[in-house]
Scaffold this motif. Structure first.
Motif, PDB file in Angstrom:
ATOM      1  N   PRO A 193     107.726 102.979  -1.677  1.00 16.53           N
ATOM      2  CA  PRO A 193     108.365 103.823  -0.662  1.00 16.53           C
ATOM      3  C   PRO A 193     107.464 104.920  -0.098  1.00 16.53           C
ATOM      4  CG  PRO A 193     109.828 103.482  -2.540  1.00 16.53           C
ATOM      5  CD  PRO A 193     108.479 102.978  -2.935  1.00 16.53           C
ATOM      6  N   ARG A 194     106.355 105.203  -0.768  1.00 19.28           N
ATOM      7  CA  ARG A 194     105.442 106.243  -0.270  1.00 19.28           C
ATOM      8  C   ARG A 194     104.442 105.712   0.752  1.00 19.28           C
ATOM      9  NH1 ARG A 194     104.762 107.408  -5.916  1.00 19.28           N
ATOM     10  NH2 ARG A 194     102.548 106.846  -5.765  1.00 19.28           N
ATOM     11  N   GLN A 195     104.396 104.402   0.933  1.00 18.63           N
ATOM     12  CA  GLN A 195     103.415 103.815   1.848  1.00 18.63           C
ATOM     13  C   GLN A 195     103.910 103.881   3.288  1.00 18.63           C
ATOM     14  OE1 GLN A 195     100.557 103.323   0.157  1.00 18.63           O
ATOM     15  NE2 GLN A 195     101.979 104.057  -1.413  1.00 18.63           N
ATOM     16  N   ARG A 196     102.998 104.172   4.203  1.00 16.55           N
ATOM     17  CA  ARG A 196     103.373 104.321   5.614  1.00 16.55           C
ATOM     18  C   ARG A 196     103.959 103.042   6.196  1.00 16.55           C
ATOM     19  NH1 ARG A 196      97.846 106.641   7.897  1.00 16.55           N
ATOM     20  NH2 ARG A 196      97.111 105.153   6.342  1.00 16.55           N
ATOM     21  N   TRP A 197     103.542 101.902   5.652  1.00 19.67           N
ATOM     22  CA  TRP A 197     104.001 100.629   6.192  1.00 19.67           C
ATOM     23  C   TRP A 197     105.295 100.150   5.552  1.00 19.67           C
ATOM     24  CZ3 TRP A 197     103.815  98.010   1.695  1.00 19.67           C
ATOM     25  CH2 TRP A 197     102.775  98.298   0.798  1.00 19.67           C
ATOM     26  N   PHE A 198     105.845 100.886   4.609  1.00 19.48           N
ATOM     27  CA  PHE A 198     107.093 100.466   3.965  1.00 19.48           C
ATOM     28  C   PHE A 198     108.262 100.738   4.900  1.00 19.48           C
ATOM     29  CE2 PHE A 198     110.725 101.091   1.092  1.00 19.48           C
ATOM     30  CZ  PHE A 198     110.697  99.880   0.413  1.00 19.48           C
ATOM     31  N   ALA A 199     109.072  99.722   5.153  1.00 20.34           N
ATOM     32  CA  ALA A 199     110.096  99.824   6.193  1.00 20.34           C
ATOM     33  C   ALA A 199     111.383 100.485   5.715  1.00 20.34           C
ATOM     34  CB  ALA A 199     110.419  98.425   6.736  1.00 20.34           C
ATOM     35  N   GLY A 200     111.669 100.428   4.419  1.00 23.38           N
ATOM     36  CA  GLY A 200     112.970 100.888   3.933  1.00 23.38           C
ATOM     37  C   GLY A 200     112.989 102.343   3.527  1.00 23.38           C
ATOM     38  N   LYS A 201     112.417 103.221   4.369  1.00 25.96           N
ATOM     39  CA  LYS A 201     112.372 104.635   4.033  1.00 25.96           C
ATOM     40  C   LYS A 201     113.791 105.196   3.851  1.00 25.96           C
ATOM     41  CE  LYS A 201     107.866 105.721   4.381  1.00 25.96           C
ATOM     42  NZ  LYS A 201     107.271 104.411   4.549  1.00 25.96           N
TER      43      LYS A 201
ATOM     44  N   LEU B 166     105.418  99.898  -8.998  1.00 22.99           N
ATOM     45  CA  LEU B 166     105.589  99.541  -7.593  1.00 22.99           C
ATOM     46  C   LEU B 166     106.861 100.145  -6.993  1.00 22.99           C
ATOM     47  CD1 LEU B 166     104.495  95.785  -7.665  1.00 22.99           C
ATOM     48  CD2 LEU B 166     103.197  97.740  -6.796  1.00 22.99           C
ATOM     49  N   ARG B 167     107.897 100.289  -7.797  1.00 24.72           N
ATOM     50  CA  ARG B 167     109.132 100.871  -7.277  1.00 24.72           C
ATOM     51  C   ARG B 167     108.929 102.328  -6.865  1.00 24.72           C
ATOM     52  NH1 ARG B 167     114.003  99.000 -11.236  1.00 24.72           N
ATOM     53  NH2 ARG B 167     114.987 100.767 -10.194  1.00 24.72           N
ATOM     54  N   GLU B 168     108.001 103.005  -7.501  1.00 26.24           N
ATOM     55  CA  GLU B 168     107.679 104.384  -7.113  1.00 26.24           C
ATOM     56  C   GLU B 168     106.664 104.424  -5.976  1.00 26.24           C
ATOM     57  OE1 GLU B 168     108.971 107.248  -8.271  1.00 26.24           O
ATOM     58  OE2 GLU B 168     110.403 106.083  -9.460  1.00 26.24           O
ATOM     59  N   TRP B 169     105.727 103.489  -5.995  1.00 25.19           N
ATOM     60  CA  TRP B 169     104.597 103.514  -5.055  1.00 25.19           C
ATOM     61  C   TRP B 169     104.968 102.990  -3.675  1.00 25.19           C
ATOM     62  CZ3 TRP B 169     101.778  99.250  -2.986  1.00 25.19           C
ATOM     63  CH2 TRP B 169     100.576  99.581  -2.363  1.00 25.19           C
TER      64      TRP B 169
ATOM     65  N   ALA C  86      93.850 105.167  -3.639  1.00 27.27           N
ATOM     66  CA  ALA C  86      94.449 103.840  -3.744  1.00 27.27           C
ATOM     67  C   ALA C  86      95.285 103.675  -5.011  1.00 27.27           C
ATOM     68  CB  ALA C  86      93.355 102.780  -3.708  1.00 27.27           C
ATOM     69  N   LEU C  87      95.348 104.679  -5.856  1.00 27.87           N
ATOM     70  CA  LEU C  87      95.987 104.563  -7.166  1.00 27.87           C
ATOM     71  C   LEU C  87      97.457 104.136  -7.054  1.00 27.87           C
ATOM     72  CD1 LEU C  87      95.947 105.077 -10.273  1.00 27.87           C
ATOM     73  CD2 LEU C  87      96.690 107.424  -9.734  1.00 27.87           C
ATOM     74  N   ILE C  88      97.832 103.145  -7.864  1.00 22.09           N
ATOM     75  CA  ILE C  88      99.234 102.771  -8.046  1.00 22.09           C
ATOM     76  C   ILE C  88      99.732 103.286  -9.389  1.00 22.09           C
ATOM     77  CG2 ILE C  88     100.852 100.846  -8.295  1.00 22.09           C
ATOM     78  CD1 ILE C  88      99.125  99.272  -6.330  1.00 22.09           C
ATOM     79  N   GLY C  89      98.958 103.067 -10.451  1.00 22.90           N
ATOM     80  CA  GLY C  89      99.341 103.613 -11.743  1.00 22.90           C
ATOM     81  C   GLY C  89      98.673 102.897 -12.896  1.00 22.90           C
ATOM     82  N   HIS C  90      99.035 103.325 -14.106  1.00 17.61           N
ATOM     83  CA  HIS C  90      98.465 102.768 -15.332  1.00 17.61           C
ATOM     84  C   HIS C  90      99.479 101.818 -15.952  1.00 17.61           C
ATOM     85  CE1 HIS C  90      95.552 102.736 -18.615  1.00 17.61           C
ATOM     86  NE2 HIS C  90      96.551 102.865 -19.468  1.00 17.61           N
ATOM     87  N   VAL C  91      99.067 100.582 -16.233  1.00 15.95           N
ATOM     88  CA  VAL C  91      99.970  99.549 -16.744  1.00 15.95           C
ATOM     89  C   VAL C  91     100.109  99.686 -18.258  1.00 15.95           C
ATOM     90  CG1 VAL C  91     100.447  97.078 -16.833  1.00 15.95           C
ATOM     91  CG2 VAL C  91      99.234  98.031 -14.871  1.00 15.95           C
ATOM     92  N   GLN C  92     101.358  99.674 -18.729  1.00 17.87           N
ATOM     93  CA  GLN C  92     101.624  99.883 -20.144  1.00 17.87           C
ATOM     94  C   GLN C  92     101.756  98.585 -20.930  1.00 17.87           C
ATOM     95  OE1 GLN C  92     101.568 102.900 -21.468  1.00 17.87           O
ATOM     96  NE2 GLN C  92     101.278 103.863 -19.453  1.00 17.87           N
ATOM     97  N   GLU C  93     102.165  97.500 -20.251  1.00 17.09           N
ATOM     98  CA  GLU C  93     102.405  96.249 -20.972  1.00 17.09           C
ATOM     99  C   GLU C  93     102.099  95.076 -20.051  1.00 17.09           C
ATOM    100  OE1 GLU C  93     106.480  96.549 -22.095  1.00 17.09           O
ATOM    101  OE2 GLU C  93     107.221  96.340 -20.038  1.00 17.09           O
ATOM    102  N   GLY C  94     102.191  93.864 -20.619  1.00 18.44           N
ATOM    103  CA  GLY C  94     101.947  92.677 -19.820  1.00 18.44           C
ATOM    104  C   GLY C  94     100.488  92.289 -19.780  1.00 18.44           C
ATOM    105  N   PRO C  95     100.122  91.335 -18.914  1.00 11.45           N
ATOM    106  CA  PRO C  95      98.747  90.808 -18.887  1.00 11.45           C
ATOM    107  C   PRO C  95      97.698  91.827 -18.462  1.00 11.45           C
ATOM    108  CG  PRO C  95     100.049  89.903 -17.081  1.00 11.45           C
ATOM    109  CD  PRO C  95     101.000  90.616 -17.977  1.00 11.45           C
TER     110      PRO C  95
END
Length: 465
Positions: free
Chosen positions: A28-36, A23-26, A100-109
């Protein structure tokens, strides 16, 4: 279908930590993200609601997360903006969901699964509509609506890909669900004002059918408004696109501008009847004008091209302060707050509607809900005509002038008062808007900077005739 959205929510321990690197990478790339322009240094969880458990082919998770970023130089410490995320997880992502891709999860649920923005997917979008239809409660989420308003099932969803600060899903040709991305607790004007207008009988704004809120115990004193479902105006033309189309064909737009002025005045009249109004005298105008002067000073520091015009622009604010000091008063009320051609829709029958009453999302909610002079909305629309006229080559200033005049005339026909009869107030608000535009274009679209600078040149002159 309703079973998935009405059962108690489950909190998956470790879900956000496992998603955070992605999410930290994804984000800032979204058009609706305010903290560009500033990196996301961390995420904290505000609320998590599991809508579909990760036991089958698809799981669905609703998250409210706060994005932490370093403060800009001189800015106060900020707790971080809160964002609404609808995260889908699959073992593999079908090709049509690749955007819509965010990424592949490596750990967790969700380890081993691929996560994505679920609004691109029809199944999660269907679940949201079903929850609204059933007035469901899932975890912190509350799906509510107007009594007696029917929501049909089986409507096919599609994501609107042209959204900027939020996301919208259209269901068939019947409803549109606007999901707010950056959210704050409290009464959101994008729900508050259309409801007030509907109860006042104003048909210029689509009436809310249902809405989504989050009640987060201990995290916020008031619920978060997350989304609003409204009737979809089938075949409607966006005011900005329509204006550009007519400009490109060399067609006259004054009849539409006049009709849009009438629509704006009708909305202002209904808002004044539905919600309290206040009188602005010298004491109230003083901080308002001070804010305009401060924004001008900051803009002149940030954009050197503005500096030669600053003394002339300041006279617009000085003139308004002078009238207030002499005892003149003005009426303030609830307004749209961010009005321009792109916030207007024309139906196939030719009727104009106003949409998106959220106001400027960057401003605090309390400020967006403050009563203001209606001329602020008018100034925003006048600047929008100017932008449209400068989007063609060569620019068409005469087209803009004709549209501005027609809009004000139409406003007077429906509202009883032509905004041009108070030229000092109108010039102050249009100047303030143009100054904002100069800073925005210098930072984000330098090629567009000549557009507000041309207005600045006009507004800095004491002779506006």
């Amino acid at each position: 279908m309703s079973e998935a959205v009405t059962r108690p929510a489950t909190i998956r321990t470790g879900l956000l930590p496992s998603l955070e690197p992605l999410l930290r990478e994804w984000l800032p790339r979204q058009r609706w993200f305010a903290g560009k322009g500033r990196p996301v240094t961390g995420l904290s969880l505000v609320a998590e609601t599991e809508l579909v458990p990760p036991t089958g082919r698809l799981s669905l998770h609703h998250l409210l997360v706060r994005a932490h970023q370093p403060s800009t130089l001189g800015a106060p410490t900020h707790p971080g903006d809160c964002y609404q995320l609808l995260i889908g997880a699959r073992e593999a992502l079908p090709p049509h969901l690749a955007p819509a891709l965010i990424g592949h999860v490596q750990e967790g649920p969700l380890a081993g699964r691929t996560v994505y923005d679920a609004l691109y997917d029809t199944r999660p979008a269907e679940l949201l509509l079903e929850a609204l239809r059933n007035r469901a409660r899932v975890g912190v989420l509350r799906f509510d609506g107007e009594p007696g308003r029917e929501i049909r099932s089986g409507l096919v969803p599609r994501l609107v890909t042209s959204e900027q600060s939020n996301s919208s899903v259209v269901y068939g040709d019947t409803f549109i669900l606007k999901l707010l991305r950056r959210v704050v607790p409290g009464v959101n004007p994008d729900l508050e004002l259309p409801l007030a207008l509907a109860r006042e009988g104003c048909a210029r704004v689509p009436e809310p059918t249902a809405w989504i809120r989050a009640e987060v115990d201990g995290a916020a004193p008031e619920p978060y408004v997350l989304g609003v479902l409204q009737p979809f105006v089938q075949g409607a033309a966006d005011g900005w696109e329509l204006a550009l189309s007519e400009l490109a064909k060399g067609e006259d737009f004054t009849a539409e501008a006049r009709a849009l002025g009438r629509a704006t005045a009708e909305v202002h009249t209904a808002l004044a009847a539905a919600l309290p109004t206040v009188t602005l005298g010298h004491a109230q105008l003083e901080p308002l004008v001070a804010g305009m002067r401060e924004r001008l000073d900051a803009a002149a520091q940030a954009v050197p091209a503005l500096r030669p015009y600053a003394p002339g622009l300041r006279t617009a604010f000085d003139a308004l302060a002078g009238l207030a000091a002499e005892g003149q008063t003005w009426t303030a009320q609830r307004i749209h707050g961010d009005l321009h051609l792109g916030q207007c829709l024309r139906s196939p029958s030719g009727r104009w509607s106003l949409i998106d009453f959220e106001g400027e999302p960057a401003k605090p909610l309390a400020e967006r809900r403050m009563p203001q002079p209606t001329v602020r909305d008018v100034a925003g629309m006048l600047r929008s005509f100017d932008y449209a006229a400068h989007s063609v080559n060569p620019p068409a200033p005469d087209w803009a002038h004709a549209c501005r005049s027609a809009y004000c005339a139409g406003y007077a026909e429906a509202g009883g008062r032509d905004p041009r009869t108070d030229p000092v107030l109108l010039r102050a608000y249009e100047t303030d808007k143009a100054v904002y535009e100069v800073v925005y274009e210098a930072r984000h679209r330098p090629d567009w900077l000549p557009v507000p600078l041309s207005a600045v040149h006009r507004l800095a002159s004491p002779d506006l005739s």
